[in-house]
Scaffold this motif. Structure first.
Motif, mmCIF file in Angstrom:
data_model
loop_
_atom_site.group_PDB
_atom_site.id
_atom_site.type_symbol
_atom_site.label_atom_id
_atom_site.label_comp_id
_atom_site.label_asym_id
_atom_site.label_seq_id
_atom_site.Cartn_x
_atom_site.Cartn_y
_atom_site.Cartn_z
ATOM 1 N N ALA A 1 0.851 -1.195 0.000
ATOM 2 C CA ALA A 1 0.000 0.000 0.000
ATOM 3 C C ALA A 1 0.884 1.242 0.000
ATOM 4 N N GLY A 2 0.537 2.186 -0.820
ATOM 5 C CA GLY A 2 1.297 3.434 -0.882
ATOM 6 C C GLY A 2 2.535 3.344 -1.751
ATOM 7 N N TYR A 3 2.780 2.184 -2.332
ATOM 8 C CA TYR A 3 3.937 2.025 -3.207
ATOM 9 C C TYR A 3 3.445 1.730 -4.613
ATOM 10 N N GLU A 4 3.768 2.616 -5.500
ATOM 11 C CA GLU A 4 3.370 2.412 -6.884
ATOM 12 C C GLU A 4 4.594 1.979 -7.681
ATOM 13 N N LEU A 5 4.501 0.794 -8.245
ATOM 14 C CA LEU A 5 5.622 0.256 -9.014
ATOM 15 C C LEU A 5 5.748 1.002 -10.337
ATOM 16 N N ASN A 6 6.941 1.450 -10.607
ATOM 17 C CA ASN A 6 7.246 2.058 -11.887
ATOM 18 C C ASN A 6 7.895 0.966 -12.743
ATOM 19 N N PRO A 7 7.153 0.411 -13.711
ATOM 20 C CA PRO A 7 7.693 -0.697 -14.505
ATOM 21 C C PRO A 7 8.988 -0.354 -15.229
ATOM 22 N N ASP A 8 9.105 0.870 -15.716
ATOM 23 C CA ASP A 8 10.343 1.268 -16.400
ATOM 24 C C ASP A 8 11.526 1.255 -15.435
ATOM 25 N N GLU A 9 11.290 1.778 -14.233
ATOM 26 C CA GLU A 9 12.349 1.803 -13.227
ATOM 27 C C GLU A 9 12.770 0.383 -12.852
ATOM 28 N N ALA A 10 11.800 -0.510 -12.670
ATOM 29 C CA ALA A 10 12.103 -1.901 -12.339
ATOM 30 C C ALA A 10 12.864 -2.571 -13.485
ATOM 31 N N PHE A 11 12.418 -2.352 -14.709
ATOM 32 C CA PHE A 11 13.080 -2.930 -15.878
ATOM 33 C C PHE A 11 14.530 -2.484 -15.956
ATOM 34 N N TRP A 12 14.740 -1.168 -15.843
ATOM 35 C CA TRP A 12 16.103 -0.658 -15.939
ATOM 36 C C TRP A 12 16.954 -1.094 -14.759
ATOM 37 N N GLY A 13 16.340 -1.272 -13.592
ATOM 38 C CA GLY A 13 17.074 -1.799 -12.438
ATOM 39 C C GLY A 13 17.612 -3.195 -12.722
ATOM 40 N N VAL A 14 16.766 -4.029 -13.343
ATOM 41 C CA VAL A 14 17.192 -5.388 -13.702
ATOM 42 C C VAL A 14 18.289 -5.330 -14.771
ATOM 43 N N VAL A 15 18.100 -4.487 -15.776
ATOM 44 C CA VAL A 15 19.091 -4.377 -16.857
ATOM 45 C C VAL A 15 20.437 -3.917 -16.293
ATOM 46 N N ILE A 16 20.415 -2.919 -15.438
ATOM 47 C CA ILE A 16 21.664 -2.404 -14.863
ATOM 48 C C ILE A 16 22.328 -3.467 -14.001
ATOM 49 N N HIS A 17 21.517 -4.163 -13.185
ATOM 50 C CA HIS A 17 22.081 -5.224 -12.340
ATOM 51 C C HIS A 17 22.718 -6.316 -13.201
ATOM 52 N N LEU A 18 22.020 -6.750 -14.241
ATOM 53 C CA LEU A 18 22.574 -7.786 -15.124
ATOM 54 C C LEU A 18 23.830 -7.291 -15.836
ATOM 55 N N THR A 19 23.878 -6.012 -16.149
ATOM 56 C CA THR A 19 25.080 -5.434 -16.758
ATOM 57 C C THR A 19 26.253 -5.545 -15.795
ATOM 58 N N PHE A 20 26.023 -5.245 -14.509
ATOM 59 C CA PHE A 20 27.079 -5.388 -13.504
ATOM 60 C C PHE A 20 27.523 -6.845 -13.383
ATOM 61 N N VAL A 21 26.548 -7.761 -13.377
ATOM 62 C CA VAL A 21 26.878 -9.186 -13.254
ATOM 63 C C VAL A 21 27.715 -9.643 -14.454
ATOM 64 N N VAL A 22 27.267 -9.297 -15.660
ATOM 65 C CA VAL A 22 28.007 -9.691 -16.866
ATOM 66 C C VAL A 22 29.394 -9.046 -16.873
ATOM 67 N N SER A 23 29.483 -7.794 -16.453
ATOM 68 C CA SER A 23 30.791 -7.125 -16.374
ATOM 69 C C SER A 23 31.706 -7.862 -15.414
ATOM 70 N N GLY A 24 31.174 -8.281 -14.285
ATOM 71 C CA GLY A 24 31.971 -9.025 -13.313
ATOM 72 C C GLY A 24 32.462 -10.343 -13.872
ATOM 73 N N VAL A 25 31.587 -11.050 -14.559
ATOM 74 C CA VAL A 25 31.973 -12.325 -15.163
ATOM 75 C C VAL A 25 33.044 -12.101 -16.234
ATOM 76 N N LEU A 26 32.872 -11.069 -17.046
ATOM 77 C CA LEU A 26 33.861 -10.785 -18.093
ATOM 78 C C LEU A 26 35.206 -10.365 -17.497
ATOM 79 N N LEU A 27 35.176 -9.562 -16.426
ATOM 80 C CA LEU A 27 36.434 -9.184 -15.763
ATOM 81 C C LEU A 27 37.131 -10.412 -15.203
#
Length: 182
Positions: free
Chosen positions: A143-169
């Protein structure tokens, strides 16, 4: 005796001594760590009364988990600062002249090279990013929390970018170590 011209020798000495220009950066990180401590204490003071309240304003289990995740997040950021301060100073400026018999000296001090520093840095960033993403997901449907789908999507994309960067490093370090042996 060196067969180099005096001008070249003087230039190289000046270049070598310029590493001390990094020292104020590490002092700035000490100040940043102190500021992070202030934020941590403020968050702790904010959450403790809510957890201890026995009335209707008491914190739910999910809110408690979010509070703990916030504190863990701040702690990880502090750990990251320490790793960068100690390893960066020792790798790029000067060895810390601390008594070797010091019982509370972290065992990794003096042993983390630039490659290890990169891996610790990316691991901390991935952990911090993961905690932020988990907080977002735990708030879904509240209650009182409105999910911003774009924000959630980009949060996942950024997190996966960090994970892939770590694996590549890690892969690049592994390949580099294999190549050095030949």
């Amino acid at each position: 005796m060196s067969s180099k011209p005096p001008l070249e020798t003087a230039f190289e000495r000046a270049l070598f001594r310029s590493r001390w220009l990094m020292a104020p950066f590490y002092l700035g990180l000490v100040i940043a760590l102190a500021l992070l401590l202030v934020i941590f204490v403020k968050e702790l003071i904010y959450y403790v009364p809510q957890i201890l309240a026995f009335d209707g304003a008491s914190m739910s289990a999910n809110d408690g988990i979010l509070a703990v995740l916030t504190l863990v997040d701040l702690s990880l950021a502090g750990n990251l600062l320490l790793i960068v301060m100690f390893s960066g100073y020792e790798n790029f400026v000067s060895k810390l002249d601390i008594d070797e018999s010091e019982t509370d000296r972290p065992p990794w001090m003096g042993t983390v090279d630039f490659s290890g520093l990169k891996m610790k840095l990316i691991a901390s960033i991935v952990a911090i990013s993961g905690i932020q993403l988990l907080k977002t997901f735990m708030n879904i449907g509240r209650a009182g929390y409105e999910l911003n789908p774009d924000e959630a999507f980009w949060g996942v994309v950024i997190h996966l970018t960090f994970v892939v960067s770590g694996v590549l490093l890690a892969l690049m370090d592994w390949l580099s170590a294999k190549t050095d042996k030949h």
